[in-house]
Design a protein around this motif. Structure first.
Motif, mmCIF file in Angstrom:
data_model
loop_
_atom_site.group_PDB
_atom_site.id
_atom_site.type_symbol
_atom_site.label_atom_id
_atom_site.label_comp_id
_atom_site.label_asym_id
_atom_site.label_seq_id
_atom_site.Cartn_x
_atom_site.Cartn_y
_atom_site.Cartn_z
ATOM 1 N N THR A 1 43.320 -7.472 13.292
ATOM 2 C CA THR A 1 44.710 -7.430 13.725
ATOM 3 C C THR A 1 44.875 -8.161 15.056
ATOM 4 O OG1 THR A 1 45.057 -5.298 12.642
ATOM 5 C CG2 THR A 1 46.637 -5.923 14.333
ATOM 6 N N ILE B 1 56.188 -1.889 22.773
ATOM 7 C CA ILE B 1 56.859 -0.828 22.023
ATOM 8 C C ILE B 1 56.638 0.503 22.728
ATOM 9 C CG2 ILE B 1 57.122 0.293 19.784
ATOM 10 C CD1 ILE B 1 57.738 -2.690 19.722
ATOM 11 N N HIS C 1 51.350 -2.650 22.767
ATOM 12 C CA HIS C 1 51.699 -3.924 22.144
ATOM 13 C C HIS C 1 51.422 -3.820 20.645
ATOM 14 C CE1 HIS C 1 52.130 -5.754 26.039
ATOM 15 N NE2 HIS C 1 50.868 -5.520 26.369
ATOM 16 N N PRO C 2 52.227 -4.441 19.805
ATOM 17 C CA PRO C 2 51.902 -4.469 18.374
ATOM 18 C C PRO C 2 50.511 -5.068 18.160
ATOM 19 C CG PRO C 2 54.146 -5.225 18.728
ATOM 20 C CD PRO C 2 53.516 -5.098 20.092
ATOM 21 N N HIS D 1 55.075 0.762 9.386
ATOM 22 C CA HIS D 1 54.401 -0.070 10.388
ATOM 23 C C HIS D 1 53.591 0.753 11.392
ATOM 24 C CE1 HIS D 1 56.697 -3.520 8.924
ATOM 25 N NE2 HIS D 1 57.744 -2.723 8.902
ATOM 26 N N ILE E 1 50.300 -0.286 15.840
ATOM 27 C CA ILE E 1 51.617 -0.679 15.366
ATOM 28 C C ILE E 1 51.514 -2.065 14.741
ATOM 29 C CG2 ILE E 1 54.022 -1.097 15.976
ATOM 30 C CD1 ILE E 1 53.073 1.812 16.276
ATOM 31 N N ASP E 2 51.924 -2.178 13.501
ATOM 32 C CA ASP E 2 51.851 -3.453 12.787
ATOM 33 C C ASP E 2 52.715 -4.503 13.497
ATOM 34 O OD1 ASP E 2 51.963 -5.564 10.960
ATOM 35 O OD2 ASP E 2 52.001 -4.226 9.226
ATOM 36 N N PRO E 3 52.147 -5.684 13.789
ATOM 37 C CA PRO E 3 52.936 -6.752 14.411
ATOM 38 C C PRO E 3 54.152 -7.177 13.590
ATOM 39 C CG PRO E 3 50.601 -7.230 14.603
ATOM 40 C CD PRO E 3 50.729 -6.061 13.674
ATOM 41 N N LEU F 1 56.363 -5.238 12.589
ATOM 42 C CA LEU F 1 57.462 -4.324 12.900
ATOM 43 C C LEU F 1 58.708 -5.145 13.246
ATOM 44 C CD1 LEU F 1 58.267 -1.300 13.623
ATOM 45 C CD2 LEU F 1 57.774 -1.950 15.990
#
Length: 203
Positions: free
Chosen positions: A69, A77, A101-102, A136, A164-166, A168
């Motif tokens: 990732t 976020i 951060h994502p 996400h 957190i999935d980028p 998002l």
């Protein structure tokens, strides 16, 4: 006059009937809400699976997924943490919020204490706001994957490791992760509290 009296009497009768039906609906809804968790637990026991955490396990990340990732440092976020306890025990996050951060791996600890004078088995069910953030919010570790049993007065800390999935949506700036801790029927202490339980671990 007789017609008016008849109409008024019929109207009162209809109102009473409607009120009675609404009361029955309210009682049935309250009873369903109260019986929901025991019903889940009964299904879990009958099928040999943990129904409460099934969807969370299915969406859990693997360590290799995290390594691949990319961290998006251009976005931040705000993650807010919330805890609700259905019963006389203490349950809360170690911090109320953090900024990530994502794509960044992050960890938050949740604290739990059994303030009752008996052993207690419980499990957490998560919820997310806004709802569009649910897909996400990816977890690598979470105490919500399993049930846990604590002795009277025993206290534990459990981690939630997440990314957190980028992907998002750009308009989502804040995500609230909320857990509700429910008491469930224990299994003779077999599912004792274990910090860092991973998806697929056997109780």
């Amino acid at each position: 006059m007789k017609i008016r009296a008849t109409l008024a009497s019929a109207l009162r009768r209809d109102n009473l009937l409607l009120t009675g039906k609404l009361c029955v609906v309210v009682v049935l809804m309250a009873g369903f809400g109260y019986a929901l968790v025991p019903l889940y637990n009964a299904v879990c026991t009958a099928l040999g699976i943990n129904v409460l955490s099934l969807s969370e396990r299915q969406h859990a990340l693997r360590a290799d997924d995290v390594k691949n990732t990319q961290v998006d440092t251009s976005r931040s976020i705000e993650i807010e943490f919330d805890a609700n306890a259905r019963g006389p025990w203490e349950f809360k996050p170690a911090v109320s919020h953090m900024t990530v951060h994502p794509g960044q791996l992050a960890t938050v600890m949740y604290e739990f204490r059994n303030v009752q004078d008996r052993r207690m088995s419980a499990q957490a069910i998560p919820s997310y706001a806004p709802k569009q953030a649910t897909a996400h919010f990816n977890k690598l570790e979470c105490f919500c994957f399993n049930e846990y049993t604590l002795a009277p007065g025993e206290a534990k800390q459990w981690p939630v490791v997440f990314v957190i999935d980028p992907k998002l949506p750009k308009d989502v700036k804040t995500i609230t992760l909320s857990y509700t801790f429910f008491e469930v029927a224990g299994k003779g202490g077999k599912q004792a509290a274990v910090v860092g339980a991973k998806p697929g671990d056997k109780s």
